[in-house]
Design a protein around this motif. Structure first.
Motif, PDB file in Angstrom:
ATOM      1  N   ARG A   1      22.651   2.558  19.059  1.00  0.00           N
ATOM      2  CA  ARG A   1      23.271   3.885  19.075  1.00  0.00           C
ATOM      3  C   ARG A   1      24.582   3.869  19.855  1.00  0.00           C
ATOM      4  O   ARG A   1      25.594   4.414  19.401  1.00  0.00           O
ATOM      5  CB  ARG A   1      22.300   4.898  19.679  1.00  0.00           C
ATOM      6  CG  ARG A   1      21.142   5.235  18.740  1.00  0.00           C
ATOM      7  CD  ARG A   1      20.197   6.226  19.362  1.00  0.00           C
ATOM      8  NE  ARG A   1      19.257   6.737  18.386  1.00  0.00           N
ATOM      9  CZ  ARG A   1      17.961   6.835  18.576  1.00  0.00           C
ATOM     10  NH1 ARG A   1      17.437   6.470  19.731  1.00  0.00           N
ATOM     11  NH2 ARG A   1      17.159   7.315  17.641  1.00  0.00           N
ATOM     12  N   VAL A   2      24.573   3.259  21.020  1.00  0.00           N
ATOM     13  CA  VAL A   2      25.801   3.161  21.813  1.00  0.00           C
ATOM     14  C   VAL A   2      26.819   2.287  21.095  1.00  0.00           C
ATOM     15  O   VAL A   2      28.021   2.574  21.090  1.00  0.00           O
ATOM     16  CB  VAL A   2      25.490   2.596  23.218  1.00  0.00           C
ATOM     17  CG1 VAL A   2      26.780   2.445  24.026  1.00  0.00           C
ATOM     18  CG2 VAL A   2      24.513   3.493  23.948  1.00  0.00           C
ATOM     19  N   CYS A   3      26.338   1.227  20.456  1.00  0.00           N
ATOM     20  CA  CYS A   3      27.221   0.353  19.687  1.00  0.00           C
ATOM     21  C   CYS A   3      27.896   1.126  18.560  1.00  0.00           C
ATOM     22  O   CYS A   3      29.100   0.980  18.318  1.00  0.00           O
ATOM     23  CB  CYS A   3      26.424  -0.832  19.126  1.00  0.00           C
ATOM     24  SG  CYS A   3      27.402  -1.996  18.162  1.00  0.00           S
ATOM     25  N   SER A   4      27.134   1.968  17.867  1.00  0.00           N
ATOM     26  CA  SER A   4      27.697   2.780  16.780  1.00  0.00           C
ATOM     27  C   SER A   4      28.744   3.757  17.302  1.00  0.00           C
ATOM     28  O   SER A   4      29.792   3.960  16.670  1.00  0.00           O
ATOM     29  CB  SER A   4      26.577   3.547  16.073  1.00  0.00           C
ATOM     30  OG  SER A   4      25.632   2.678  15.512  1.00  0.00           O
ATOM     31  N   LEU A   5      28.467   4.371  18.448  1.00  0.00           N
ATOM     32  CA  LEU A   5      29.408   5.315  19.038  1.00  0.00           C
ATOM     33  C   LEU A   5      30.737   4.629  19.366  1.00  0.00           C
ATOM     34  O   LEU A   5      31.814   5.118  18.999  1.00  0.00           O
ATOM     35  CB  LEU A   5      28.810   5.927  20.305  1.00  0.00           C
ATOM     36  CG  LEU A   5      29.713   6.877  21.102  1.00  0.00           C
ATOM     37  CD1 LEU A   5      30.073   8.094  20.266  1.00  0.00           C
ATOM     38  CD2 LEU A   5      29.029   7.296  22.400  1.00  0.00           C
ATOM     39  N   ALA A   6      30.659   3.477  20.035  1.00  0.00           N
ATOM     40  CA  ALA A   6      31.877   2.747  20.410  1.00  0.00           C
ATOM     41  C   ALA A   6      32.632   2.267  19.170  1.00  0.00           C
ATOM     42  O   ALA A   6      33.863   2.391  19.081  1.00  0.00           O
ATOM     43  CB  ALA A   6      31.516   1.570  21.311  1.00  0.00           C
ATOM     44  N   ALA A   7      31.899   1.708  18.205  1.00  0.00           N
ATOM     45  CA  ALA A   7      32.534   1.192  16.993  1.00  0.00           C
ATOM     46  C   ALA A   7      33.204   2.308  16.197  1.00  0.00           C
ATOM     47  O   ALA A   7      34.323   2.144  15.689  1.00  0.00           O
ATOM     48  CB  ALA A   7      31.498   0.475  16.135  1.00  0.00           C
ATOM     49  N   GLY A   8      32.541   3.456  16.084  1.00  0.00           N
ATOM     50  CA  GLY A   8      33.106   4.580  15.342  1.00  0.00           C
ATOM     51  C   GLY A   8      34.391   5.106  15.958  1.00  0.00           C
ATOM     52  O   GLY A   8      35.346   5.441  15.247  1.00  0.00           O
ATOM     53  N   ILE A   9      34.435   5.164  17.284  1.00  0.00           N
ATOM     54  CA  ILE A   9      35.641   5.655  17.973  1.00  0.00           C
ATOM     55  C   ILE A   9      36.821   4.728  17.703  1.00  0.00           C
ATOM     56  O   ILE A   9      37.938   5.171  17.389  1.00  0.00           O
ATOM     57  CB  ILE A   9      35.376   5.786  19.485  1.00  0.00           C
ATOM     58  CG1 ILE A   9      34.383   6.928  19.748  1.00  0.00           C
ATOM     59  CG2 ILE A   9      36.676   6.026  20.243  1.00  0.00           C
ATOM     60  CD1 ILE A   9      33.923   7.012  21.188  1.00  0.00           C
ATOM     61  N   VAL A  10      36.602   3.420  17.817  1.00  0.00           N
ATOM     62  CA  VAL A  10      37.682   2.449  17.595  1.00  0.00           C
ATOM     63  C   VAL A  10      38.109   2.462  16.128  1.00  0.00           C
ATOM     64  O   VAL A  10      39.307   2.382  15.812  1.00  0.00           O
ATOM     65  CB  VAL A  10      37.234   1.042  18.022  1.00  0.00           C
ATOM     66  CG1 VAL A  10      38.316   0.011  17.691  1.00  0.00           C
ATOM     67  CG2 VAL A  10      36.928   1.008  19.509  1.00  0.00           C
ATOM     68  N   LEU A  11      37.149   2.561  15.220  1.00  0.00           N
ATOM     69  CA  LEU A  11      37.470   2.576  13.788  1.00  0.00           C
ATOM     70  C   LEU A  11      38.324   3.801  13.439  1.00  0.00           C
ATOM     71  O   LEU A  11      39.329   3.682  12.725  1.00  0.00           O
ATOM     72  CB  LEU A  11      36.173   2.584  12.973  1.00  0.00           C
ATOM     73  CG  LEU A  11      36.300   2.500  11.451  1.00  0.00           C
ATOM     74  CD1 LEU A  11      36.980   1.208  11.039  1.00  0.00           C
ATOM     75  CD2 LEU A  11      34.931   2.608  10.794  1.00  0.00           C
TER      76      LEU A  11
END
Length: 530
Positions: free
Chosen positions: A106-116
């Motif tokens: 979940r945290v990985c998805s949050l970080a990845a989505g922000i950068v994307l």
């Protein structure tokens, strides 16, 4: 200070008793309950599939590459460098992998989505002219690297969640299914670019920012739950009559007697009675060890699969990244590459799904049919396809791109599955990322370095940026076909080395099937008693 404490406690009490907060907490508790374990598992798979589509925009680079080249007046080498930066980014997301493995998807998805979101949003401003200082191939390479990096984070979060949630026997199919959505994304985004947005780079990149970034942030942080494993702990004692056949396929019959479930299997030596605990001990003896990344890096098997992927997928990426230029060199026009890219995307998607299913369905170590068998099959077919590219005109690209896409997808389905089986699921995120570094290295070595240099050498003056004729890529096709032959030989070596592993996995499948049979009979007993 003292007066503020009761006030703070009062505020917290008020928040906890807020009807909205109370409803949310009740809904969360209900969704996390044991009876919804299977629902959460399937929800994570469905959400992971959507996230795979959102994270696969880099595969559409062949469609937007010629437009970027024309707008910023770039050479083919510079365009290839931008495409390679995307590939390198998507396979070197070590930070996202660490977040995924040690903090959670979940945290990985949050970080990845922000950068994307941020990367595509800045690029949309750049191509629209709002940030003219970033309108060069170095800045674009940096942005596309971040796009690939964050996409890789979303890919790892989606994949590891379902790898941990679903049974071992379905691992190939699960990996193939999820990665197939990652593969089909290029068709979706290519169609959006050429048909919906009419090759408008600013609008297309803003769409990628919204759909990609926001989808990953919202869906991933809510639904990616890797604590819904199919393997439930059950300590209820049960007696099992188990017999091993000399053949790999074992016939199991079930009987009910004295409220005890029995599994009766014929065996030439007689009947051997095992308790459920003893079966679990056998499973523990054949447990797949979880190997951390450091130990994996000093494993010979890792470097074998690494070089195989470097050669085979690196060759495939070279074609994907250069499709636009190949079409133009062979006498086509800008935009003609889009249906070919879509064709590759669909076949790539099907290849991941089909070979993931085949490697599960026809798994038989005694017959020599393992994941590595299908890996070798994909590589040899890809080698032949790459060689034929040197001789066919543009209409002949379609059957070849279908065959190559199927094999390309097959390799990218079998490779991660082998990684989870050889090195275990616990560190799968980082281990898989390190394995996929091979694809980015292959992309740079063959697409940017080799193909880009051969293309530039065949430019006839007074032209300086465009090459026309088969000679632009003829030597490239020959070399790529030969590299796949080398990968084939290495895959045969890995096949021999991994037979022992797959015999162990075969035994685990048998015992897991027996435990599942026990659970079915126990549920029947409870229903009869009720």
């Amino acid at each position: 200070m003292d007066e503020s404490t009761p006030l703070t406690s009062s505020k917290l009490h008020t928040v906890k008793n807020n009807p909205i907060v109370t409803s949310f907490l009740k809904a969360k508790t209900w969704y996390q309950s044991e009876r919804l374990r299977k629902l959460r598992r399937w929800a994570a798979l469905i959400v992971g599939s959507v996230m795979m589509i959102a994270a696969g925009t880099q595969y559409a680079f062949s469609s937007i590459g010629p437009s970027i080249k024309q707008q910023f007046h770039l050479t083919q080498y510079e365009v290839n460098l931008i495409g390679t930066a995307t590939n390198i980014g998507s396979t070197t997301g070590i930070l996202f992998s660490l977040i995924n493995d040690f903090i959670g998807p979940r945290v990985c998805s949050l970080a990845a989505g922000i950068v994307l979101f941020g990367s595509y949003f800045i690029m949309s401003l750049t191509v629209s002219g709002a940030i003219p200082e970033a309108g060069n191939y170095i800045a674009m390479s940096a942005f596309m690297f971040l796009v690939g990096n964050s996409s890789g984070g979303a890919y790892i979060a989606s994949l590891t969640t379902s790898v941990k949630n679903f049974p071992e026997k379905d691992r190939g199919l699960v990996v193939g299914l999820l990665s197939s959505f990652f593969g089909i994304s290029s068709a979706i985004f290519s169609l959006c670019f050429s048909v919906v947005f009419r090759q408008s780079l600013p609008v297309y990149m803003f769409f990628c920012a919204i759909f990609g970034g926001v989808a990953v942030i919202i869906l991933g942080t809510i639904f990616l739950d890797n604590n819904s494993s199919s393997e439930k702990k059950d300590t209820t004692p049960i007696v099992v009559k188990e017999v091993e056949s000399n053949t790999e396929t074992v016939s199991i019959n079930s009987n009910l007697a004295d409220e005890t479930t029995g599994l009766v299997v014929e065996k030439e030596e007689g009947l051997q009675v095992l308790s459920e605990e003893e079966i679990k001990e056998k499973l523990a003896q054949d447990q797949i060890e979880n190997i951390n990344s450091w130990r994996m890096l000093i494993s010979f098997d890792f470097w074998l699969i690494f070089i195989i992927i470097f050669l085979s997928i690196g060759s495939g990426i070279t074609i994907v990244n250069n499709l636009g230029s190949i079409v133009l060199a062979y006498g086509g026009y800008n935009g003609q590459q889009t249906p070919i890219v879509i064709t590759f995307s669909i076949s790539n998607c099907l290849g991941r799904l089909v070979f993931g299913w085949l490697s599960d369905k026809f798994f038989s170590p005694k017959k020599g049919i393992t994941r590595m068998f299908f890996l070798a099959l994909c590589i040899i077919i890809m080698s032949i396809s790459l060689l034929l590219f040197a001789f066919v005109p543009i209409p002949g690209f379609y059957p070849l791109i279908i065959i190559m896409g199927l094999c390309y997808g097959g390799i990218l389905s079998v490779g991660p599955t082998y990684n989870s089986e050889r090195f275990g699921p616990k560190y799968f995120g980082l281990n898989s990322t390190l394995q996929l570094v091979a694809t980015s290295l292959g992309s740079y070595a063959f697409s940017t370095g080799m193909a880009g240099s051969i293309y530039q050498m065949n430019i006839i003056p007074p032209r300086t940026r465009t090459c026309h004729g088969k000679e632009c890529y003829l030597l490239t096709f020959y070399i790529l076909s030969g590299l796949c032959v080398v990968a084939l030989l290495l895959s045969l070596v890995l096949h021999k080395r991994s037979l022992g592993l797959y015999f162990k996995i075969g035994r685990r499948r048998k015992y897991l099937a027996m435990l599942e049979k026990i659970n079915v009979e126990k549920r029947k007993q409870k229903m009869n008693q009720a």
